[in-house]
Scaffold this active site. Structure first.
Site, mmCIF file in Angstrom:
data_model
loop_
_atom_site.group_PDB
_atom_site.id
_atom_site.type_symbol
_atom_site.label_atom_id
_atom_site.label_comp_id
_atom_site.label_asym_id
_atom_site.label_seq_id
_atom_site.Cartn_x
_atom_site.Cartn_y
_atom_site.Cartn_z
ATOM 1 N N LYS A 37 0.832 -1.204 0.000
ATOM 2 C CA LYS A 37 0.000 0.000 0.000
ATOM 3 C C LYS A 37 0.869 1.258 0.000
ATOM 4 C CE LYS A 37 -3.877 1.937 2.676
ATOM 5 N NZ LYS A 37 -4.745 1.717 3.865
ATOM 6 N N SER A 57 -9.445 2.289 2.793
ATOM 7 C CA SER A 57 -8.452 2.975 1.991
ATOM 8 C C SER A 57 -7.479 2.026 1.292
ATOM 9 C CB SER A 57 -7.667 3.955 2.865
ATOM 10 O OG SER A 57 -6.937 3.274 3.860
ATOM 11 N N SER A 117 -10.445 0.073 6.702
ATOM 12 C CA SER A 117 -9.670 0.132 5.460
ATOM 13 C C SER A 117 -9.037 -1.176 5.029
ATOM 14 C CB SER A 117 -8.579 1.204 5.587
ATOM 15 O OG SER A 117 -9.161 2.479 5.662
#
Length: 531
Positions: free
Chosen positions: A129, A184, A209
């Protein structure tokens, strides 16, 4: 340089990182088709590569470690599939195949020379990420032998359950271009959903997330107890906020994969004294064969889940009961809307000053539509006294919930504490673009810091006949329920997977994983109690 020039430059650099022979020809992808179906139709993957990339992480590792596969051939298959997945769904921010190839070559040479593995992830390709820099957990993955080949997309501010930004654009869902990938960790969710990576070991979660991207793409996921997680090197718009801490955990295709990565994350063996968490530990817990007791939370009383979410929970409860377990209805011991207000006040203790300043400095204003939670919750800067009062309220919620868990609705059940609680991940199976979805079914467990697992509901297909919209429902008086109910039509979500959330006790992540293995055995293998 103005914003438009920056956007053009970074997107051009990203596009150039994909080899020409892996580019999808114009017109090859039907914009209305499911991305998961488009992967093979574009004709870039051969049959062997397609078959290899469909395997789970634990299966791939077994074949690498036995010598059946090399790190290099596994990496090449996933590099190609990730490149295709990105072109269909826009899930990557960076792609660096040459760097990854050097690592894979080194791993193969060392293994051939010595016969020894670098670590338990020796040869496994993964993406990371975009919020991670030189983070402790990235080092743990590298030390374990993982090969990092890309960075995955996340949304503006990093505080949204859809992944979209002015810089990188919008991510699309694994199963429908009409929905987002979640956020996210949306880039992680769709990349794993399209099998461009066997797993995403390091998704992160402060309000849902990890879990929302897993749920919206039909995957497994684990949000561990945040206090057990090394966080050095994680980037955040509010790094000094410690009332509700970020957790990091895996998104994958099986419970076995979750357990593999959870063990590494929670033990962080090559960083035993990392400093931002207690020393790592792991308790090996067998899948329980005893009768288990589950609380069933169908609604939090704030936002009514859509019919297929309710049906998925009820059908799971029926299967668990048929297998000999106890399932009793559970209600929260406090008002969930008040808890949601408390959560967002603690997220944005400075009134989101840092996030707003970053957006203004980068030229990204205004805030994108899906990030309306900043407005809905009317966040404001807190005085020290106000913050102390909210932290006290948070602790009171934790005490109340621990007592409710222990009492376990004894008037309705056996009086034993729950082994886990079953509840929705979200009020909807996937989120339409730019829709400000309610976070409460995930953010509650961040407020309380209870670990939770997401898993698919087996064989549930959203059906217009079974999942029709009751026309007599009267939405509650809050900023979310009416919009959530009005947008639902079963045809719109038809074909989307349905998942459930399983919540365990703080610091007992290993026990939660074992309980979820038992649930998985029941709902995916139809284990019925013998008479």
């Amino acid at each position: 340089m103005d914003l438009s020039s920056i956007i053009a430059e970074v997107q051009e650099r990203r596009a150039a990182s994909i080899p020409y022979e892996w580019k999808i020809a114009e017109g090859k992808v039907d914009p209305e088709a499911k991305p998961i179906d488009s992967i093979k139709r574009v004709g870039i993957l051969n049959n062997k590569e397609a078959e290899l990339t469909e395997k789970k992480a634990t299966e791939i590792l077994k074949e690498i470690h036995s010598g059946e596969l090399t790190s290099q051939e596994v990496l090449e298959a996933f590099l190609k599939r990730a490149a295709v997945a990105h072109q269909i769904t826009n899930c990557l921010t960076e792609f660096f195949p040459e760097e990854a190839r050097l690592v894979a070559k080194s791993l193969d040479e060392e293994f051939q020379k010595t016969g020894k593995l670098v670590g338990p992830l020796h040869g496994l390709p993964i993406a990371i990420k975009d919020m991670y820099t030189d983070a402790s957990l990235v080092k743990v993955m590298k030390d374990a032998g993982a090969i990092i080949f890309a960075k995955t997309a996340m949304p503006q501010t990093g505080m949204a359950l859809e992944t979209n930004s002015n810089l990188w654009g919008r991510n699309l869902n694994t199963h429908s271009t009409n929905f987002g990938s979640g956020g996210s960790s949306g880039g992680d969710g769709v990349l794993v959903g399209l099998r461009g990576a066997p797993a995403a070991p390091l998704a992160s979660d402060i309000g849902g997330s990890i879990r929302a991207p897993a749920a919206f793409n039909g995957l497994y996921a684990l949000r561990p107890t945040s206090e057990r997680i090394p966080r050095k090197g994680l980037r955040s718009t509010v790094p000094g906020q410690i009332s509700i801490k970020t957790s990091c955990g895996p998104i994958a295709h099986s419970m076995q994969d979750l357990k593999l990565f959870a063990n590494l994350i929670l033990t962080h063996p090559t960083l035993p004294f990392e400093g931002s968490c207690p020393p790592g530990s792991w308790r090996e817990v067998d899948t329980p064969s005893r009768k288990l007791k589950f609380g069933l939370l169908l609604t939090d009383g704030v936002v009514q889940p859509h019919p297929p979410i309710i049906r998925g929970l009820k059908e799971t409860a029926e299967k668990l009961t048929a297998a000999g377990h106890d399932v009793v209805e559970f209600k929260l011991p406090f008002d969930a809307w008040e808890a949601s207000l408390l959560t967002f006040a603690l997220y944005w203790q400075t009134g989101a000053a840092e996030a707003k300043a970053n957006i203004a400095e980068s030229g990204e204003s205004p805030i994108l539509p899906y990030a309306k939670n900043l407005e809905i919750y009317d966040t404001k800067a807190l005085s020290t006294q106000e913050l102390y009062a909210l932290n006290t309220k948070q602790m009171n919620h934790k005490w109340a919930f621990a007592e409710a868990w222990q009492d376990a609705n004894s008037e309705n059940g056996s009086g034993r504490p729950f082994d886990a609680i079953l509840c929705p991940v979200s009020p909807m199976a996937a989120v339409p673009h730019d829709f400000p979805v309610y976070w409460g079914y995930t953010s509650l467990w961040n407020l309380l810091d209870y670990p939770s697992v997401v898993m698919p509901v087996a064989d549930l297909v959203i059906d217009p006949l079974k999942d029709g919209k009751p026309r007599d429902y009267v939405p509650k008086d809050n900023p979310f329920d009416k919009d959530n109910w009005e947008i639902y039509e079963s045809e719109r979500w038809q074909g989307q997977p349905v998942t459930l959330q399983v919540v365990g006790r703080p610091y007992m992540d290993e026990e939660l994983i074992a309980v979820c293995e038992a649930i998985d055995n029941v709902i995916h293998r139809n284990v019925i109690k013998e008479e």
